[in-house]
Design a protein around this motif. Structure first.
Motif, PDB file in Angstrom:
ATOM      1  N   THR A   1       0.821  -1.203   0.000  1.00 41.58           N
ATOM      2  CA  THR A   1       0.000   0.000   0.000  1.00 41.58           C
ATOM      3  C   THR A   1       0.856   1.253   0.000  1.00 41.58           C
ATOM      4  O   THR A   1       0.485   2.277   0.557  1.00 41.58           O
ATOM      5  CB  THR A   1      -0.927   0.021   1.228  1.00 41.58           C
TER       6      THR A   1
ATOM      7  N   ARG B   1      -4.199   2.119  10.935  1.00 45.82           N
ATOM      8  CA  ARG B   1      -4.068   2.432   9.511  1.00 45.82           C
ATOM      9  C   ARG B   1      -5.426   2.452   8.808  1.00 45.82           C
ATOM     10  O   ARG B   1      -5.677   3.304   7.954  1.00 45.82           O
ATOM     11  CB  ARG B   1      -3.135   1.435   8.828  1.00 45.82           C
TER      12      ARG B   1
ATOM     13  N   GLU C   1      -7.066   5.652   9.288  1.00 49.22           N
ATOM     14  CA  GLU C   1      -6.429   6.707   8.492  1.00 49.22           C
ATOM     15  C   GLU C   1      -6.857   6.681   7.025  1.00 49.22           C
ATOM     16  O   GLU C   1      -6.996   7.741   6.408  1.00 49.22           O
ATOM     17  CB  GLU C   1      -4.904   6.582   8.562  1.00 49.22           C
ATOM     18  N   ILE C   2      -7.070   5.506   6.453  1.00 47.20           N
ATOM     19  CA  ILE C   2      -7.291   5.429   5.001  1.00 47.20           C
ATOM     20  C   ILE C   2      -8.740   5.241   4.583  1.00 47.20           C
ATOM     21  O   ILE C   2      -9.060   5.437   3.416  1.00 47.20           O
ATOM     22  CB  ILE C   2      -6.434   4.317   4.339  1.00 47.20           C
ATOM     23  N   THR C   3      -9.610   4.829   5.488  1.00 44.54           N
ATOM     24  CA  THR C   3     -10.998   4.617   5.100  1.00 44.54           C
ATOM     25  C   THR C   3     -11.811   5.876   5.350  1.00 44.54           C
ATOM     26  O   THR C   3     -11.520   6.651   6.253  1.00 44.54           O
ATOM     27  CB  THR C   3     -11.624   3.427   5.855  1.00 44.54           C
ATOM     28  N   GLU C   4     -12.823   6.049   4.517  1.00 48.28           N
ATOM     29  CA  GLU C   4     -13.718   7.194   4.629  1.00 48.28           C
ATOM     30  C   GLU C   4     -15.154   6.701   4.684  1.00 48.28           C
ATOM     31  O   GLU C   4     -15.532   5.813   3.919  1.00 48.28           O
ATOM     32  CB  GLU C   4     -13.548   8.122   3.428  1.00 48.28           C
TER      33      GLU C   4
ATOM     34  N   TRP D   1      -6.403   8.517  -3.944  1.00 44.96           N
ATOM     35  CA  TRP D   1      -6.927   7.486  -4.824  1.00 44.96           C
ATOM     36  C   TRP D   1      -8.175   7.999  -5.498  1.00 44.96           C
ATOM     37  O   TRP D   1      -8.955   8.725  -4.915  1.00 44.96           O
ATOM     38  CB  TRP D   1      -7.302   6.246  -4.040  1.00 44.96           C
TER      39      TRP D   1
ATOM     40  N   LEU E   1      -0.704   4.699  -0.980  1.00 45.67           N
ATOM     41  CA  LEU E   1      -1.944   5.086  -0.321  1.00 45.67           C
ATOM     42  C   LEU E   1      -2.079   6.595  -0.265  1.00 45.67           C
ATOM     43  O   LEU E   1      -1.223   7.335  -0.702  1.00 45.67           O
ATOM     44  CB  LEU E   1      -2.012   4.487   1.086  1.00 45.67           C
ATOM     45  N   ARG E   2      -3.128   7.055   0.311  1.00 51.13           N
ATOM     46  CA  ARG E   2      -3.450   8.480   0.314  1.00 51.13           C
ATOM     47  C   ARG E   2      -2.318   9.395   0.762  1.00 51.13           C
ATOM     48  O   ARG E   2      -2.282  10.558   0.388  1.00 51.13           O
ATOM     49  CB  ARG E   2      -4.666   8.717   1.199  1.00 51.13           C
ATOM     50  N   ALA E   3      -1.399   8.915   1.557  1.00 54.31           N
ATOM     51  CA  ALA E   3      -0.283   9.755   1.989  1.00 54.31           C
ATOM     52  C   ALA E   3       0.582  10.185   0.810  1.00 54.31           C
ATOM     53  O   ALA E   3       1.196  11.249   0.834  1.00 54.31           O
ATOM     54  CB  ALA E   3       0.576   9.016   3.014  1.00 54.31           C
TER      55      ALA E   3
ATOM     56  N   ARG F   1     -10.691  -0.171  -5.963  1.00 51.22           N
ATOM     57  CA  ARG F   1      -9.318   0.041  -5.531  1.00 51.22           C
ATOM     58  C   ARG F   1      -8.748  -1.260  -5.000  1.00 51.22           C
ATOM     59  O   ARG F   1      -8.518  -1.415  -3.819  1.00 51.22           O
ATOM     60  CB  ARG F   1      -9.274   1.123  -4.463  1.00 51.22           C
TER      61      ARG F   1
END
Length: 155
Positions: free
Chosen positions: A11, A60, A63-66, A20, A14-16, A25
Motif C-alpha cells: 500500500t 491504519r 487513516e485510510i478509510t472514509e 486514490w 496510499l493516500r499519503a 481500488r
C-alpha cells in the motif's frame, strides 16, 4: 511452516502519497516481513472463528478509510500453493459476510473465505520500502509458497 506469517498487501501509494480515485481500488498482494504482532481481538469473545486485528491494522484503517469503507479480505484459488489472499477497500456488505470491528475499523470476510482464515491476524506493517496489510499466524494454513503470494491449507 504451521502458519503463513508473511503474506501482505502493498500500500505504498496510499493516500499519503497520492489521493486514490473513488471506485474500485484493488490492492495487490506481496511478501512482507515475518513479524509477529500481538493481536487485539475483534470482539470480547475472540475465538477460533474470529479474525483478530492488531493495533497497527486498526490505526491504519482509520487513516485510510472514509465513511462506510472497510477492508475486505478474501481467499481465492491461485498461486503456487493453491490459495492466495486478496485485499480491497469496499463499501458493500453482502448477506454472507462476517464483519470484524475494533475501535471503529472494520475488516469484512465472506463466509467461504472465513473457513480459510479463521483464527488469523490482520496486521499493518510499515517498512522503509513498503507499507502493507498482511495475514499473520493463520492456523488454517499449512505452509506458504517460496514466492510468498500463496499458501496451502491444512486438510
Amino acid at each position: 511452516m504451521a502458519a503463513v506469517r508473511g503474506l501482505s498487501l502493498t500500500t505504498a501509494a496510499l493516500r499519503a502519497v497520492a489521493p486514490w480515485a473513488r471506485g474500485s481500488r484493488l490492492l495487490a498482494a506481496s511478501r512482507g516481513p515475518q513479524a509477529r504482532r500481538e493481536a487485539s481481538s475483534s470482539s470480547p469473545e475472540a475465538g477460533e472463528g474470529q479474525i483478530h486485528l492488531t493495533a497497527s491494522c486498526v490505526q491504519r484503517l482509520l487513516e485510510i478509510t472514509e465513511g462506510s469503507e472497510f477492508l475486505r479480505l478474501e481467499v481465492e484459488g491461485g498461486g503456487c500453493s493453491g490459495f492466495q489472499y486478496k485485499f480491497s477497500l469496499d463499501t458493500v456488505i453482502n448477506p454472507d459476510d462476517r464483519v470484524f470491528e475494533q475501535g471503529g475499523a472494520r475488516v469484512v470476510v465472506d463466509s467461504d473465505s472465513l473457513a480459510f482464515v479463521k483464527g488469523a491476524q490482520v496486521d499493518f506493517s510499515q517498512e522503509l520500502i513498503r507499507s502493507s496489510f498482511q495475514v499473520l499466524n493463520n492456523p488454517q494454513a499449512q505452509q506458504g509458497c517460496s514466492c510468498g503470494s500463496s499458501f496451502s491449507i491444512k486438510l
